[in-house]
Design an enzyme around this catalytic site. Structure first.
Site, mmCIF file in Angstrom:
data_model
loop_
_atom_site.group_PDB
_atom_site.id
_atom_site.type_symbol
_atom_site.label_atom_id
_atom_site.label_comp_id
_atom_site.label_asym_id
_atom_site.label_seq_id
_atom_site.Cartn_x
_atom_site.Cartn_y
_atom_site.Cartn_z
ATOM 1 C CD GLN A 259 134.636 37.742 29.911
ATOM 2 O OE1 GLN A 259 135.691 38.531 29.631
ATOM 3 N NE2 GLN A 259 134.510 36.588 29.981
ATOM 4 C CE1 TYR B 291 133.646 31.232 20.557
ATOM 5 C CE2 TYR B 291 134.389 33.108 18.926
ATOM 6 C CZ TYR B 291 134.486 31.643 19.649
ATOM 7 O OH TYR B 291 135.583 31.304 19.157
ATOM 8 C CD1 TRP C 247 141.814 28.167 19.151
ATOM 9 C CD2 TRP C 247 141.880 28.620 21.378
ATOM 10 N NE1 TRP C 247 141.776 27.196 19.931
ATOM 11 C CE2 TRP C 247 141.601 27.268 21.306
ATOM 12 C CE3 TRP C 247 141.831 29.141 22.730
ATOM 13 C CZ2 TRP C 247 141.443 26.450 22.373
ATOM 14 C CZ3 TRP C 247 141.618 28.494 23.925
ATOM 15 C CH2 TRP C 247 141.243 27.198 23.693
ATOM 16 C CB SER C 248 144.486 30.763 23.999
ATOM 17 O OG SER C 248 144.820 31.053 25.315
#
Length: 337
Positions: free
Chosen positions: A27, A54, A205-206
């Site tokens: 991205q 990833y 994570w997150s």
């Protein structure tokens, strides 16, 4: 930056850990990705988390380029193995000895290092005997190519079984990497108590729930331009389940007065919240811009008073997901190809 021990080991990691899951190699352009890593280093972050899957290996390569001129001994580099990579052939996935060995050696080349500090089983592999997986990990530890072993999204029972085999093989399984946030607390009832018993820490994570806990997404309104919800390269898919719940978005807005009272942004409050859990060694934060890193690290060392922790619980109420069965659901019974 504050540092915490990882599990029952002598390894310290930065409690804000930089991760490049959804951004680097896909991205975000490489220059912007490297600038974000530089910002992390400047902010005192020493721990970096990635995975071979990833951006189908590209994220590891970007991180390797970003860190190649740093003193290796001053860094803690984490990567993972399990999900499909490369051409995604029958042995390009899972936790077989073949895939683990080949994946680690490829990861070391991309990361431009002789060893990784933490090598993590990205999910539990139901199709490979656990003994085969743990023996392969042990061989890598004993060879010096891996210092410590971790896992990601394992259930309490899986952690117990893996830890027993690791101890038998004289290696240290010291971490689990689950999703955890003020909205997603599925590890609290089973995984955390078991981990505390075994000497395993969480690297979560997150912590900002894919950005929902920043408060930028208001119920009934279009997502802000340039936000993750408008990203067509993968970000929008990850956040869409949260954005479909107007009650969640409404209750998140009720956290703003609490953040203001602490002098924090909403994102900083969310990251600081997960760090109040003593079994959490680090919160993983990502970034597409350097200033995001600079902002997020201000959550390090923040103590949230018990009274405000209670107010956070009251504000979110019953929209919080707590069912421990969700951990098992994160691992497919068959390997992904």
């Amino acid at each position: 930056m504050d540092f915490r021990y990882l599990g029952n080991s002598g390894l310290k990691i930065s409690e804000i850990t930089f991760g490049n899951w959804l951004t680097h190699g896909s991205q975000v352009e490489k220059d912007a990705a490297i600038a974000s890593v530089r910002a992390a280093l400047d902010a005192g972050i020493t721990s970096f988390d990635t995975a071979d899957t990833y951006a189908n290996t590209a994220a590891e390569a970007v991180l390797g380029d970003a860190l190649k001129d740093e003193r290796r001994e001053s860094l803690e580099i984490f990567t993972k193995v399990y999900f499909p990579t490369g051409p995604m052939g029958p042995n390009d996935t899972g936790l077989s000895r073949k895939h683990i060995m080949e994946s680690l050696h490829a990861s070391l080349k991309r990361l431009q290092t002789d060893y990784v500090d933490l090598y993590q089983a990205h999910r539990f592999d139901h199709e490979t005997p656990l003994e085969e997986t743990m023996v392969a990990f042990a061989d890598l530890v004993h060879s010096g190519k891996v210092l410590y072993i971790g896992v990601s999204e394992w259930t309490a029972d899986q952690l117990r079984r893996g830890h027993a085999l690791a101890k038998e093989l004289k290696i240290q399984l010291i971490s689990n990497q689950p999703q955890y946030s003020a909205l997603w607390r599925v590890i609290e009832d089973e995984v955390v108590p078991t981990s505390e018993e075994l000497g395993i820490s969480q690297i979560v994570w997150s912590p900002v729930a894919q950005g929902v806990l920043t408060g930028k997404y208001a119920p009934g309104e279009q997502p802000p331009e340039g936000s993750r919800a408008t990203d067509t390269k993968g970000g929008a898919d990850m956040i869409k389940s949260w954005l479909s719940k107007d009650e969640v978005l409404r209750r998140v807005q009720d956290l703003r007065p609490i953040a203001d009272e602490l002098g924090l942004t909403m994102a900083q409050l969310a990251i600081a919240w997960v760090l109040q859990n003593k079994n959490v060694a680090a919160a993983i934060v990502g970034a597409s811009r350097p200033e995001q890193v600079t902002d997020n690290v201000k959550a390090a060392g923040v103590e949230i008073p018990a009274e405000l922790m209670g107010r956070i619980d009251d504000a979110l109420g019953d929209v919080v997901e707590r069912d421990p069965a969700n951990t098992a659901k994160s691992s497919s019974k068959t390997r992904l190809t």
